[in-house]
Design a protein around this motif. Structure first.
Motif, PDB file in Angstrom:
ATOM      1  N   PHE A  81      54.634  46.372  41.567  1.00 20.62           N
ATOM      2  CA  PHE A  81      53.698  45.282  41.801  1.00 20.62           C
ATOM      3  C   PHE A  81      52.374  45.629  41.150  1.00 20.62           C
ATOM      4  O   PHE A  81      52.155  46.778  40.734  1.00 20.62           O
ATOM      5  N   VAL A  82      51.480  44.639  41.051  1.00 23.69           N
ATOM      6  CA  VAL A  82      50.133  44.878  40.530  1.00 23.69           C
ATOM      7  C   VAL A  82      49.130  44.450  41.593  1.00 23.69           C
ATOM      8  O   VAL A  82      49.232  43.352  42.146  1.00 23.69           O
ATOM      9  N   VAL A  83      48.168  45.330  41.875  1.00 17.80           N
ATOM     10  CA  VAL A  83      47.080  45.035  42.807  1.00 17.80           C
ATOM     11  C   VAL A  83      45.818  44.733  42.004  1.00 17.80           C
ATOM     12  O   VAL A  83      45.426  45.520  41.141  1.00 17.80           O
ATOM     13  N   HIS A  84      45.196  43.588  42.290  1.00 16.22           N
ATOM     14  CA  HIS A  84      43.975  43.175  41.612  1.00 16.22           C
ATOM     15  C   HIS A  84      42.819  43.123  42.606  1.00 16.22           C
ATOM     16  O   HIS A  84      43.021  42.847  43.787  1.00 16.22           O
ATOM     17  N   ILE A  85      41.613  43.345  42.099  1.00 15.67           N
ATOM     18  CA  ILE A  85      40.397  43.108  42.857  1.00 15.67           C
ATOM     19  C   ILE A  85      39.826  41.769  42.396  1.00 15.67           C
ATOM     20  O   ILE A  85      39.819  41.462  41.199  1.00 15.67           O
ATOM     21  N   THR A  86      39.355  40.986  43.349  1.00 14.45           N
ATOM     22  CA  THR A  86      38.855  39.644  43.065  1.00 14.45           C
ATOM     23  C   THR A  86      37.335  39.643  42.995  1.00 14.45           C
ATOM     24  O   THR A  86      36.678  40.258  43.834  1.00 14.45           O
ATOM     25  N   ASP A  87      36.780  38.921  42.011  1.00 13.74           N
ATOM     26  CA  ASP A  87      35.340  38.726  41.983  1.00 13.74           C
ATOM     27  C   ASP A  87      35.024  37.250  42.209  1.00 13.74           C
ATOM     28  O   ASP A  87      35.924  36.424  42.410  1.00 13.74           O
ATOM     29  N   GLU A  88      33.731  36.924  42.204  1.00 16.26           N
ATOM     30  CA  GLU A  88      33.320  35.575  42.587  1.00 16.26           C
ATOM     31  C   GLU A  88      33.963  34.465  41.759  1.00 16.26           C
ATOM     32  O   GLU A  88      34.394  33.453  42.315  1.00 16.26           O
ATOM     33  N   PRO A  89      34.053  34.598  40.429  1.00  9.20           N
ATOM     34  CA  PRO A  89      34.653  33.494  39.667  1.00  9.20           C
ATOM     35  C   PRO A  89      36.107  33.196  40.038  1.00  9.20           C
ATOM     36  O   PRO A  89      36.575  32.074  39.843  1.00  9.20           O
ATOM     37  N   LEU A  90      36.815  34.175  40.575  1.00  7.85           N
ATOM     38  CA  LEU A  90      38.228  33.999  40.914  1.00  7.85           C
ATOM     39  C   LEU A  90      38.467  33.813  42.407  1.00  7.85           C
ATOM     40  O   LEU A  90      39.612  33.687  42.841  1.00  7.85           O
ATOM     41  N   ALA A  91      37.398  33.789  43.188  1.00  9.15           N
ATOM     42  CA  ALA A  91      37.547  33.804  44.645  1.00  9.15           C
ATOM     43  C   ALA A  91      38.322  32.599  45.166  1.00  9.15           C
ATOM     44  O   ALA A  91      39.215  32.744  46.011  1.00  9.15           O
ATOM     45  N   PRO A 124      53.832  41.094  35.491  1.00  7.06           N
ATOM     46  CA  PRO A 124      52.592  40.830  34.764  1.00  7.06           C
ATOM     47  C   PRO A 124      51.383  40.898  35.683  1.00  7.06           C
ATOM     48  O   PRO A 124      51.506  40.822  36.904  1.00  7.06           O
ATOM     49  N   ARG A 125      50.221  41.020  35.070  1.00  7.39           N
ATOM     50  CA  ARG A 125      48.970  41.059  35.819  1.00  7.39           C
ATOM     51  C   ARG A 125      48.179  39.781  35.562  1.00  7.39           C
ATOM     52  O   ARG A 125      48.476  39.020  34.627  1.00  7.39           O
ATOM     53  N   LEU A 126      47.183  39.553  36.402  1.00  5.00           N
ATOM     54  CA  LEU A 126      46.277  38.422  36.218  1.00  5.00           C
ATOM     55  C   LEU A 126      45.234  38.828  35.183  1.00  5.00           C
ATOM     56  O   LEU A 126      44.441  39.747  35.408  1.00  5.00           O
ATOM     57  N   ALA A 127      45.246  38.149  34.045  1.00  5.61           N
ATOM     58  CA  ALA A 127      44.470  38.603  32.896  1.00  5.61           C
ATOM     59  C   ALA A 127      42.970  38.622  33.131  1.00  5.61           C
ATOM     60  O   ALA A 127      42.259  39.441  32.536  1.00  5.61           O
ATOM     61  N   ASP A 128      42.464  37.739  33.980  1.00  6.55           N
ATOM     62  CA  ASP A 128      41.019  37.615  34.138  1.00  6.55           C
ATOM     63  C   ASP A 128      40.448  38.421  35.297  1.00  6.55           C
ATOM     64  O   ASP A 128      39.233  38.391  35.536  1.00  6.55           O
ATOM     65  N   ALA A 129      41.277  39.138  36.024  1.00  2.90           N
ATOM     66  CA  ALA A 129      40.787  39.950  37.135  1.00  2.90           C
ATOM     67  C   ALA A 129      39.896  41.079  36.606  1.00  2.90           C
ATOM     68  O   ALA A 129      40.171  41.645  35.547  1.00  2.90           O
ATOM     69  N   PRO A 130      38.839  41.437  37.317  1.00  4.12           N
ATOM     70  CA  PRO A 130      37.969  42.522  36.853  1.00  4.12           C
ATOM     71  C   PRO A 130      38.638  43.892  36.879  1.00  4.12           C
ATOM     72  O   PRO A 130      38.277  44.772  36.093  1.00  4.12           O
ATOM     73  N   PHE A 131      39.617  44.062  37.774  1.00  4.62           N
ATOM     74  CA  PHE A 131      40.317  45.341  37.896  1.00  4.62           C
ATOM     75  C   PHE A 131      41.745  45.065  38.348  1.00  4.62           C
ATOM     76  O   PHE A 131      41.975  44.225  39.222  1.00  4.62           O
ATOM     77  N   ALA A 132      42.672  45.761  37.746  1.00  3.89           N
ATOM     78  CA  ALA A 132      44.075  45.649  38.146  1.00  3.89           C
ATOM     79  C   ALA A 132      44.716  47.025  38.086  1.00  3.89           C
ATOM     80  O   ALA A 132      44.410  47.826  37.190  1.00  3.89           O
ATOM     81  N   MET A 133      45.588  47.298  39.038  1.00  2.00           N
ATOM     82  CA  MET A 133      46.289  48.580  39.097  1.00  2.00           C
ATOM     83  C   MET A 133      47.790  48.327  39.166  1.00  2.00           C
ATOM     84  O   MET A 133      48.290  47.736  40.123  1.00  2.00           O
ATOM     85  N   GLU A 134      48.480  48.733  38.105  1.00  5.60           N
ATOM     86  CA  GLU A 134      49.935  48.647  38.114  1.00  5.60           C
ATOM     87  C   GLU A 134      50.483  49.701  39.076  1.00  5.60           C
ATOM     88  O   GLU A 134      50.065  50.858  39.033  1.00  5.60           O
ATOM     89  N   CYS A 135      51.406  49.313  39.926  1.00  8.58           N
ATOM     90  CA  CYS A 135      51.905  50.222  40.953  1.00  8.58           C
ATOM     91  C   CYS A 135      53.427  50.239  41.010  1.00  8.58           C
ATOM     92  O   CYS A 135      54.081  49.217  40.779  1.00  8.58           O
TER      93      CYS A 135
END
Length: 203
Positions: A81-91, A124-135
Motif C-alpha cells: 500500500f502507499v501512505v500519503h500525507i495530506t496538505d490543505e489543497p488536497l484536504a 500507484p500513489r497520488l501524484a499531487d500529495a506532498p509526501f508518499a511512502m510506498e509500503c
C-alpha cells in the motif's frame, strides 16, 4: 472528571480519545483490488514508529454494519500500500474519499485525483500529495475481531520537489501545510507554529 476505561463503552472511549488526542496525522492510503481498482481512504489512528526499519501503523475498523473495508481486503490480498500525507489543497478530496464507495468505484477516478506509478510496488500513489511512502505489510494485528492494526515498512519515499532541501535534508516548512484530524468531521491547519530554543540538559 474521571473515568475508568472499563466503565465506558467502546464508543464512549472513542469519543474521549478522539476529542483529546489532537491533532492526529492522517494516513491517506491507496491500495489496489484484484481487478485493478485503485482505492483511496483516510485513517486518522495513524503514526510512524521509527526509522530502522521505517515503520508506520494505522488502524482499520470494520464498517458500522460489520463489513470489512476495501483497504484491508486489498492489503490482505497484496501485502502492499502507499501512505500519503495530506496538505490543505488536497484536504477536501481526502475527506471525500472517506465516504462509503462500493468496491468497484475508484475514489481517485471518481474525484479526479492524478495517479503516478510507484517504484517498488504495484500500487500507484497520488501524484499531487506532498509526501508518499510506498509500503509492504510488516505485520497485521487483529484487535478484538473488529479492527486490524496495519504495520507497514517504508520501501520508498516521494516528496514534492519544492518542499525538500536535499543538501540539508530539511523540509521547507513555509511551503508545507499539512492538516490534522480533530474529531467528527473537523480538521485543523498547521500554519500557526512556534519555536523554542534548545532544551537545557536532559530530562
Amino acid at each position: 472528571m474521571q473515568y475508568l476505561s472499563t466503565d465506558l463503552s467502546p464508543r464512549e472511549r472513542y469519543k474521549i480519545l478522539t476529542s483529546f488526542v489532537l491533532p492526529r496525522p492522517i494516513a491517506w492510503v491507496t491500495t489496489t483490488s484484484g481487478t485493478g481498482i485503485v482505492n483511496a481512504a483516510p485513517f486518522s489512528f495513524f503514526n510512524v514508529l521509527g526509522e530502522d526499519p521505517p515503520l508506520c501503523v494505522f488502524a482499520i475498523n470494520l464498517r458500522p454494519d460489520g463489513r470489512v473495508k476495501d483497504t484491508l481486503v486489498n492489503i490482505r490480498r497484496a501485502g502492499e500500500f502507499v501512505v500519503h500525507i495530506t496538505d490543505e489543497p488536497l484536504a477536501e478530496a481526502m475527506h471525500e474519499t472517506g465516504g462509503d464507495f462500493p468496491p468497484e468505484i475508484s475514489e481517485p477516478d471518481h474525484l479526479g485525483l492524478r495517479l503516478a506509478p510507484s517504484r517498488m510496488i504495484a500500487v500507484p500513489r497520488l501524484a499531487d500529495a506532498p509526501f508518499a511512502m510506498e509500503c509492504k505489510t510488516w505485520q497485521l494485528i487483529d484487535v478484538n475481531g473488529d479492527r486490524v492494526l496495519v504495520l507497514g515498512e517504508g520501501l520508498a519515499f516521494h516528496i514534492r520537489d519544492e518542499l525538500w532541501d536535499t543538501e540539508k535534508m530539511r523540509v521547507a516548512m513555509e511551503l508545507f501545510h499539512p492538516i490534522g484530524r480533530m474529531f467528527a468531521d473537523r480538521y485543523c491547519r498547521t500554519n500557526d507554529r512556534m519555536d523554542f530554543p534548545p532544551a537545557k540538559g536532559a530530562g
